[in-house]
Design a protein around this motif. Structure first.
Motif, PDB file in Angstrom:
ATOM      1  N   LEU A  65       0.812  -1.222   0.000  1.00 15.63           N
ATOM      2  CA  LEU A  65       0.000   0.000   0.000  1.00 15.63           C
ATOM      3  C   LEU A  65       0.846   1.272   0.000  1.00 15.63           C
ATOM      4  CD1 LEU A  65      -2.838  -0.957   2.510  1.00 15.63           C
ATOM      5  CD2 LEU A  65      -2.958  -0.860   0.012  1.00 15.63           C
ATOM      6  N   PHE A  66       2.171   1.130   0.037  1.00 16.14           N
ATOM      7  CA  PHE A  66       3.048   2.305   0.112  1.00 16.14           C
ATOM      8  C   PHE A  66       4.017   2.336  -1.070  1.00 16.14           C
ATOM      9  CE2 PHE A  66       1.557   1.404   4.359  1.00 16.14           C
ATOM     10  CZ  PHE A  66       1.145   2.659   4.805  1.00 16.14           C
ATOM     11  N   ALA A  67       3.475   2.033  -2.257  1.00 11.86           N
ATOM     12  CA  ALA A  67       4.301   2.030  -3.466  1.00 11.86           C
ATOM     13  C   ALA A  67       4.728   3.435  -3.857  1.00 11.86           C
ATOM     14  CB  ALA A  67       3.535   1.376  -4.616  1.00 11.86           C
ATOM     15  N   ARG A  68       3.990   4.457  -3.418  1.00 11.28           N
ATOM     16  CA  ARG A  68       4.329   5.850  -3.724  1.00 11.28           C
ATOM     17  C   ARG A  68       4.611   6.569  -2.405  1.00 11.28           C
ATOM     18  NH1 ARG A  68       0.418   8.211  -8.398  1.00 11.28           N
ATOM     19  NH2 ARG A  68       2.259   9.520  -8.667  1.00 11.28           N
ATOM     20  N   ALA A 105      -1.837   2.253 -17.828  1.00  8.35           N
ATOM     21  CA  ALA A 105      -0.756   1.339 -17.438  1.00  8.35           C
ATOM     22  C   ALA A 105       0.377   2.143 -16.823  1.00  8.35           C
ATOM     23  CB  ALA A 105      -0.249   0.568 -18.649  1.00  8.35           C
ATOM     24  N   CYS A 106       0.984   1.609 -15.758  1.00  9.05           N
ATOM     25  CA  CYS A 106       2.108   2.258 -15.095  1.00  9.05           C
ATOM     26  C   CYS A 106       3.355   1.399 -15.267  1.00  9.05           C
ATOM     27  CB  CYS A 106       1.814   2.464 -13.615  1.00  9.05           C
ATOM     28  SG  CYS A 106       0.429   3.575 -13.304  1.00  9.05           S
ATOM     29  N   LEU A 149       3.675  -0.065  -8.578  1.00 10.61           N
ATOM     30  CA  LEU A 149       2.586   0.889  -8.720  1.00 10.61           C
ATOM     31  C   LEU A 149       1.387   0.239  -9.397  1.00 10.61           C
ATOM     32  CD1 LEU A 149       1.841   3.773  -8.107  1.00 10.61           C
ATOM     33  CD2 LEU A 149       2.850   4.469 -10.289  1.00 10.61           C
ATOM     34  N   MET A 150       1.629  -0.628 -10.361  1.00  7.70           N
ATOM     35  CA  MET A 150       0.539  -1.372 -10.987  1.00  7.70           C
ATOM     36  C   MET A 150      -0.185  -2.248  -9.966  1.00  7.70           C
ATOM     37  SD  MET A 150      -0.044  -0.848 -14.242  1.00  7.70           S
ATOM     38  CE  MET A 150      -0.828  -2.372 -14.764  1.00  7.70           C
ATOM     39  N   ALA A 151       0.585  -2.865  -9.054  1.00  4.43           N
ATOM     40  CA  ALA A 151      -0.003  -3.744  -8.044  1.00  4.43           C
ATOM     41  C   ALA A 151      -0.742  -2.967  -6.962  1.00  4.43           C
ATOM     42  CB  ALA A 151       1.084  -4.608  -7.410  1.00  4.43           C
ATOM     43  N   LEU A 152      -0.468  -1.670  -6.854  1.00  5.28           N
ATOM     44  CA  LEU A 152      -1.088  -0.857  -5.803  1.00  5.28           C
ATOM     45  C   LEU A 152      -2.606  -0.819  -5.953  1.00  5.28           C
ATOM     46  CD1 LEU A 152      -0.915   1.109  -3.425  1.00  5.28           C
ATOM     47  CD2 LEU A 152      -0.423   2.937  -5.065  1.00  5.28           C
ATOM     48  N   ASP A 153      -3.100  -0.701  -7.176  1.00 11.96           N
ATOM     49  CA  ASP A 153      -4.546  -0.640  -7.388  1.00 11.96           C
ATOM     50  C   ASP A 153      -5.237  -1.874  -6.807  1.00 11.96           C
ATOM     51  OD1 ASP A 153      -3.756   1.570  -8.781  1.00 11.96           O
ATOM     52  OD2 ASP A 153      -4.787   1.065 -10.634  1.00 11.96           O
ATOM     53  N   ALA A 201      -4.068  -3.940  -4.529  1.00  8.65           N
ATOM     54  CA  ALA A 201      -3.898  -3.974  -3.076  1.00  8.65           C
ATOM     55  C   ALA A 201      -4.910  -3.075  -2.383  1.00  8.65           C
ATOM     56  CB  ALA A 201      -2.470  -3.559  -2.709  1.00  8.65           C
ATOM     57  N   VAL A 202      -5.177  -1.912  -2.971  1.00  2.02           N
ATOM     58  CA  VAL A 202      -6.160  -0.995  -2.391  1.00  2.02           C
ATOM     59  C   VAL A 202      -7.562  -1.574  -2.504  1.00  2.02           C
ATOM     60  CG1 VAL A 202      -7.273   1.246  -2.713  1.00  2.02           C
ATOM     61  CG2 VAL A 202      -4.789   1.084  -2.715  1.00  2.02           C
ATOM     62  N   GLY A 203      -7.911  -2.092  -3.689  1.00  2.00           N
ATOM     63  CA  GLY A 203      -9.244  -2.657  -3.876  1.00  2.00           C
ATOM     64  C   GLY A 203      -9.521  -3.812  -2.935  1.00  2.00           C
ATOM     65  N   GLN A 204      -8.539  -4.690  -2.734  1.00  2.00           N
ATOM     66  CA  GLN A 204      -8.721  -5.838  -1.848  1.00  2.00           C
ATOM     67  C   GLN A 204      -9.054  -5.417  -0.424  1.00  2.00           C
ATOM     68  OE1 GLN A 204      -5.038  -7.985  -2.253  1.00  2.00           O
ATOM     69  NE2 GLN A 204      -5.802  -9.283  -3.916  1.00  2.00           N
ATOM     70  N   ARG A 205      -8.507  -4.279   0.008  1.00  2.00           N
ATOM     71  CA  ARG A 205      -8.646  -3.894   1.414  1.00  2.00           C
ATOM     72  C   ARG A 205      -9.762  -2.893   1.678  1.00  2.00           C
ATOM     73  NH1 ARG A 205      -3.811  -5.697   0.173  1.00  2.00           N
ATOM     74  NH2 ARG A 205      -2.783  -7.011   1.727  1.00  2.00           N
ATOM     75  N   LEU A 206     -10.277  -2.273   0.631  1.00  2.00           N
ATOM     76  CA  LEU A 206     -11.323  -1.279   0.839  1.00  2.00           C
ATOM     77  C   LEU A 206     -12.704  -1.744   0.399  1.00  2.00           C
ATOM     78  CD1 LEU A 206      -9.623   2.113  -0.145  1.00  2.00           C
ATOM     79  CD2 LEU A 206     -10.039   1.186   2.139  1.00  2.00           C
ATOM     80  N   GLU A 207     -12.773  -2.659  -0.555  1.00  2.00           N
ATOM     81  CA  GLU A 207     -14.081  -3.110  -1.007  1.00  2.00           C
ATOM     82  C   GLU A 207     -14.715  -4.021   0.041  1.00  2.00           C
ATOM     83  OE1 GLU A 207     -13.113  -3.083  -5.821  1.00  2.00           O
ATOM     84  OE2 GLU A 207     -13.305  -4.987  -4.729  1.00  2.00           O
TER      85      GLU A 207
END
Length: 270
Positions: free
Chosen positions: A68-71, A116-117, A122-126, A128-134
């Protein structure tokens, strides 16, 4: 022997009667319920009053969720408005609907742009975020400075609050479109020698997104645009929010501009 048994029978009956529990008084108070109390409702207005910037994230074992901290320079940020959750600083812009019930935050499956990144993290960040917020999240803390969310897998995400422009300026802003020319120009200023100003002109669109009228001349833009970093040689059309500044200092502007989005960009021909 028969006489002894007959005498013993009344004594046994008296003992049995004395062991019968007395009936409860009619006005006796029933035992207190052991059911858990309902969770206090979350203040939805407080959710919308801030940008929520991800500070820490740990899994059920207490380990930092590095994905979750790719950036590191641009942490994942949540914005809540009008029943929609927007996620920024991921590879793609992400968003979905949400509802509140008590301390439960339910987030629908999120949609995203399809950019595409180059950086695999950074590509994997999306994802990771979706898995934890949905899905359904529990809000364990919400105040003016902190939001803490937990999901069914045991992940805990802590965000710090940064007031939105609406909160800072006391109301919604006016949406305007500005074209920013590729190069800045020197502009006179009584307090700032050698000041360079953005060259800006307003662009008008109708409710269908079609441009209306003719664009005017570029003029010196003395104000800043919060969230916008100008790159020499690149011409941009920006959608910004314009706010009235209450009681500005004598040498400051009575208006504030905050970047909403970059509508289009092009490299100027030399």
């Amino acid at each position: 022997m028969k006489r002894i048994l007959l005498l013993a029978l009344p004594v046994a009956l008296m003992t049995a009667c004395n062991n019968t529990p007395a009936p409860a008084p009619a006005d006796a108070t029933p035992p207190a319920s052991t059911a858990p109390a309902a969770a206090a409702p979350v203040d939805g207005a407080q959710l919308g009053a801030n940008h929520w910037v991800l500070d820490t994230a740990t899994d059920s074992a207490g380990k930092r969720i590095d994905a979750l901290f790719a950036r590191a320079d641009k942490p994942v940020t949540l914005d809540f408005a009008d029943g929609r959750l927007a996620v920024d600083n991921t590879c793609n812009r992400m968003g979905g609907g949400y509802t509140l019930a008590g301390d439960q935050l339910s987030v629908s499956r999120m949609a995203s742009t399809m950019m595409a990144c180059a950086d695999p993290a950074l590509m994997a960040l999306d994802q990771a975020v979706g898995q934890r917020l949905e899905g359904t999240l529990k809000i364990s803390q919400l105040d003016a400075s902190t939001l803490v969310l937990g999901n069914a897998a045991g992940d805990v995400l802590r965000f710090r609050g940064e007031p939105t422009a609406e909160t800072r300026y006391g109301g919604p802003g006016e949406t305007v479109f500005l074209e920013v020319d590729a190069q800045t120009r020197p502009c006179p200023h009584p307090l700032i020698p050698d000041k360079q100003c953005l060259q800006v002109r307003e662009v008008q669109y109708d409710d269908k997104g079609l441009e209306q009228g003719k664009r005017g001349e570029f003029t010196n833009f003395y104000d800043g645009i919060e969230g916008y970093s100008h790159q020499d040689g690149v011409r941009n059309v920006l959608r910004v929010k314009r706010y009235a500044v209450k009681n500005p200092p004598a040498d400051a502007s009575s208006q504030a501009y905050v970047l909403d989005m970059v509508v289009s960009s092009e490299t100027a021909k030399k």
